[in-house]
Structures are given as structure tokens and as C-alpha cells.
Motif scaffolding. Structure first.
Motif, mmCIF file in Angstrom:
data_model
loop_
_atom_site.group_PDB
_atom_site.id
_atom_site.type_symbol
_atom_site.label_atom_id
_atom_site.label_comp_id
_atom_site.label_asym_id
_atom_site.label_seq_id
_atom_site.Cartn_x
_atom_site.Cartn_y
_atom_site.Cartn_z
ATOM 1 N N THR A 35 0.821 -1.217 0.000
ATOM 2 C CA THR A 35 0.000 0.000 0.000
ATOM 3 C C THR A 35 0.854 1.266 0.000
ATOM 4 O OG1 THR A 35 -0.224 -0.179 2.424
ATOM 5 C CG2 THR A 35 -2.018 -1.057 1.067
ATOM 6 N N HIS A 64 -9.977 -3.004 -0.230
ATOM 7 C CA HIS A 64 -9.200 -2.043 -1.026
ATOM 8 C C HIS A 64 -9.749 -2.020 -2.457
ATOM 9 C CE1 HIS A 64 -6.623 -3.345 2.310
ATOM 10 N NE2 HIS A 64 -6.122 -2.127 2.274
ATOM 11 N N ILE A 75 -7.719 0.045 -5.699
ATOM 12 C CA ILE A 75 -6.310 -0.142 -6.051
ATOM 13 C C ILE A 75 -6.134 -0.152 -7.571
ATOM 14 C CG2 ILE A 75 -5.679 -1.393 -3.955
ATOM 15 C CD1 ILE A 75 -5.911 -3.982 -5.586
#
Length: 247
Positions: A34, A55, A58
């Protein structure tokens, strides 16, 4: 599902020649991945369903959902985590005018990837943007180096050069660590523009690079003359010297 072909491709990047040829490297774990995602182009990412759900935004050229067992087969870590990614190695040009006006680090034949990664992280902490490595240094994108850098590999540019030719041409002071050097605590006004040269884990700075050092420095032992540890780990020594320059 993470295919056998993908797992083989990921493991091929364990070798420096493949990383160099493909301009790719592996990063593992939530924090490291990350940290790198907003900074470096991501070619491939594999993660568990839960991680991907957490997430959703992304960016990667390819994303593959996989079980932790599948990721473990592709991992180099003793305790694999829920995400692994392949990033592009950046091609960063040297800005000599900038380098001549700031503090940089140079490393002579560092062999341990963990040491190099920790030094990269240390450089990042002390606002040092550029790291010069001798040709014989371990690869900055070795998986163990990348992990030890804790994401700092994205913010510190690493260049492999013939230091004995390159460093003197910068025309800024070169400080090197030696047992017979001047006590680091005796320096009052260390320059803002300089190169800190650190030597190999076992042999220190080589003779050919010793010849280009302008100022030899020594990290004092306490109490002076005591029979304690014979030396410091190079990454620890680097942090101490960097702290002195940033006073």
C-alpha cells in the motif's frame, strides 16, 4: 486463482538477472504494497478476497484473487501475508546539479540485503534522496532489500556506479568511516552538501575508495578504550553518522 505459471513468473524475479531484464520486482505485505501503490506502477497484484474487498480502488495492470495458500506458494516470506505485488523498477536519471547541493550516501560493496534495505530506510528518514552503490553491492530490488526498506525504496533513488570515478567528480566533500578517523563528536559544522561513504560489513572501505575520502570520521566507543563490541553493524553506523550531519 493464482496459476502455476504466475507462481513460476513471480519466483523468477528472485534472480537479479530476471529483475534487470524485465525491470520488475516483488513486494509483499499490506504496509509495503500500500505504500508503493500510489508511487510506483504496479504490473500485477494478487490478494485474498477479503483484502481486495477492503481495497476496492487499487490500481494495477492485472489483479488476481487468490487464497492465502496460493499466495504462500509464490511468497519468499517466512510468514506470507494476504497481498503480493509486482512493481516496475523506476528508471531515474541523475540530477548532478541537485546532488552537488545536498547530502548523499555512498556504499562500498555492501553484501547483506537486509543491511541495504535498512540503510535505504535510514536515508529516507533523514531526508537523503540519493544513494550511490559500488558495482559489487547487493541489488536494491532483491526481495529481502525491498522488504527491509519498508517502502522507502520508492522515495530514495539508488544508482550503481564506479564510485572511485564518480564521487570525486562531484567536487563536494567525501566523508568516510575509519577506525583511525576523527571523532564524529568533534565536528561542529558538518556541511549540508557532502557524501557519506560507508564500507563493507567485514572489510570496511576499500583501499581504492579510501584514496578519494577527504575526511575520515570515527564513531567513538563508550567508555573510550573499553573492550566491548569490536564494531557496529553498518546500517546502525550509517544512522549515527546521518544523525550527526542532520544536527
Amino acid at each position: 486463482m493464482l496459476s502455476k505459471a504466475k507462481i513460476k513468473w513471480i519466483h523468477s524475479l528472485d534472480l537479479k538477472k530476471n529483475r534487470t531484464e524485465l525491470h520488475l520486482f516483488v513486494a509483499e505485505g499490506h504496509k509495503l504494497v500500500t505504500d508503493l501503490l500510489p508511487i510506483m506502477p504496479c504490473r500485477f497484484l494478487t490478494a485474498t478476497a477479503e483484502w481486495l474487498q477492503n481495497h476496492p480502488n487499487i490500481r494495477s495492470a492485472e489483479i488476481v484473487e487468490a487464497s492465502l495458500q496460493e499466495i504462500t506458494k509464490a511468497s519468499n516470506q517466512q510468514h506470507p501475508q494476504e497481498v503480493l505485488a509486482i512493481f516496475e523498477i523506476p528508471d531515474i536519471a541523475l540530477d548532478l546539479n541537485k546532488i552537488k547541493n545536498e547530502l548523499s550516501l555512498a556504499l562500498d560493496n555492501i553484501q547483506d540485503p537486509g543491511n541495504l534495505g535498512t540503510i535505504i530506510r535510514t536515508a529516507d528518514w533523514f531526508g537523503i534522496n540519493t544513494l550511490f552503490c559500488s558495482i559489487g553491492c547487493v541489488d536494491a530490488f532483491n526481495p529481502k532489500t525491498v522488504q527491509a526498506s519498508m517502502g522507502s525504496i520508492a522515495r530514495v533513488s539508488v544508482h550503481y556506479l564506479k564510485l572511485e570515478e564518480f564521487l570525486p567528480a562531484l567536487s563536494i566533500p567525501i566523508f568516510g568511516t575509519f577506525l583511525e578517523g576523527k571523532n564524529l563528536n568533534e565536528f561542529n559544522n558538518l556541511p549540508e552538501a557532502a557524501v557519506i561513504l560507508m564500507g563493507n560489513e567485514g572489510n570496511g572501505i576499500s583501499e581504492k575508495l579510501e584514496q578519494i575520502v577527504n575526511e575520515k570520521i570515527y564513531i567513538p566507543k563508550y567508555p573510550a578504550g573499553s573492550k566491548r563490541a569490536e564494531s557496529l553493524n553498518v546500517s546502525i553506523a550509517t544512522a549515527i553518522v546521518c544523525a550527526a550531519f542532520r544536527k
